[in-house]
Design an enzyme around this catalytic site. Structure first.
Site, short mmCIF file in Angstrom:
data_model
loop_
_atom_site.label_atom_id
_atom_site.label_comp_id
_atom_site.label_asym_id
_atom_site.label_seq_id
_atom_site.Cartn_x
_atom_site.Cartn_y
_atom_site.Cartn_z
N MET A 138 0.84 -1.19 0.00
CA MET A 138 0.00 0.00 0.00
C MET A 138 0.88 1.25 0.00
SD MET A 138 -2.74 1.12 2.96
CE MET A 138 -3.96 -0.10 2.49
N CYS A 139 0.47 2.24 -0.80
CA CYS A 139 1.16 3.54 -0.79
C CYS A 139 0.09 4.62 -0.63
CB CYS A 139 1.99 3.71 -2.07
SG CYS A 139 1.01 3.73 -3.58
N TYR A 140 0.30 5.76 -1.22
CA TYR A 140 -0.65 6.87 -1.10
C TYR A 140 -1.90 6.63 -1.96
CZ TYR A 140 3.50 9.18 0.70
OH TYR A 140 4.63 9.47 1.41
N GLY A 196 -1.75 4.25 -4.93
CA GLY A 196 -1.67 3.03 -5.73
C GLY A 196 -0.67 3.09 -6.86
N PHE A 228 -3.69 4.01 0.35
CA PHE A 228 -4.27 4.31 1.66
C PHE A 228 -5.48 5.23 1.52
CE2 PHE A 228 -4.62 6.96 5.48
CZ PHE A 228 -4.97 5.96 6.38
#
Length: 108
Positions: free
Chosen positions: A64-66, A68, A93
């Site tokens: 998971m990042c900010y 995708g 996220f």
């Protein structure tokens, strides 16, 4: 698996609930502290070794990042390190927080 797969937050959430995969969050420390999925491991250059010691290569990993995007590079990197199954979470996220606001933790 030679290539990571993209997964939506609903499917990622289900895999977590069924303990079918582990979740890593690759965002910066400040963003992670301001909110992250409750079961997320904060994966950084400093924590990569510990993560790899604690999770076998046959453990499916969801990144998971900010939003995708950054997660795709990290997912590919984990495949190159030897992990068999790796997913990049579409929407990151931001999508998780929208869909599962009760499953957001705060702090490091």
């Amino acid at each position: 698996m030679d290539q990571f797969e993209c997964i939506n937050v609903a499917d990622a959430h289900q895999k977590l609930q069924e303990k079918e995969a582990v979740l890593v969050d690759i965002r910066d420390p400040q963003s992670f502290a301001m909110g992250h999925a409750t079961q997320a491991f904060h994966l950084t250059n400093d924590t990569l070794g510990a993560f790899m010691r604690d999770n076998d290569f046959d453990t499916p990993v969801m990144v998971m990042c900010y939003h995708g995007n950054s997660s795709k590079g990290a997912a590919q990197y984990l495949l190159q390190q030897g992990y068999d199954v790796v997913y990049s979470i579409d929407g990151g996220f931001e999508a998780w927080q929208r869909q599962f606001p009760a499953e957001v933790a705060y702090g490091a």
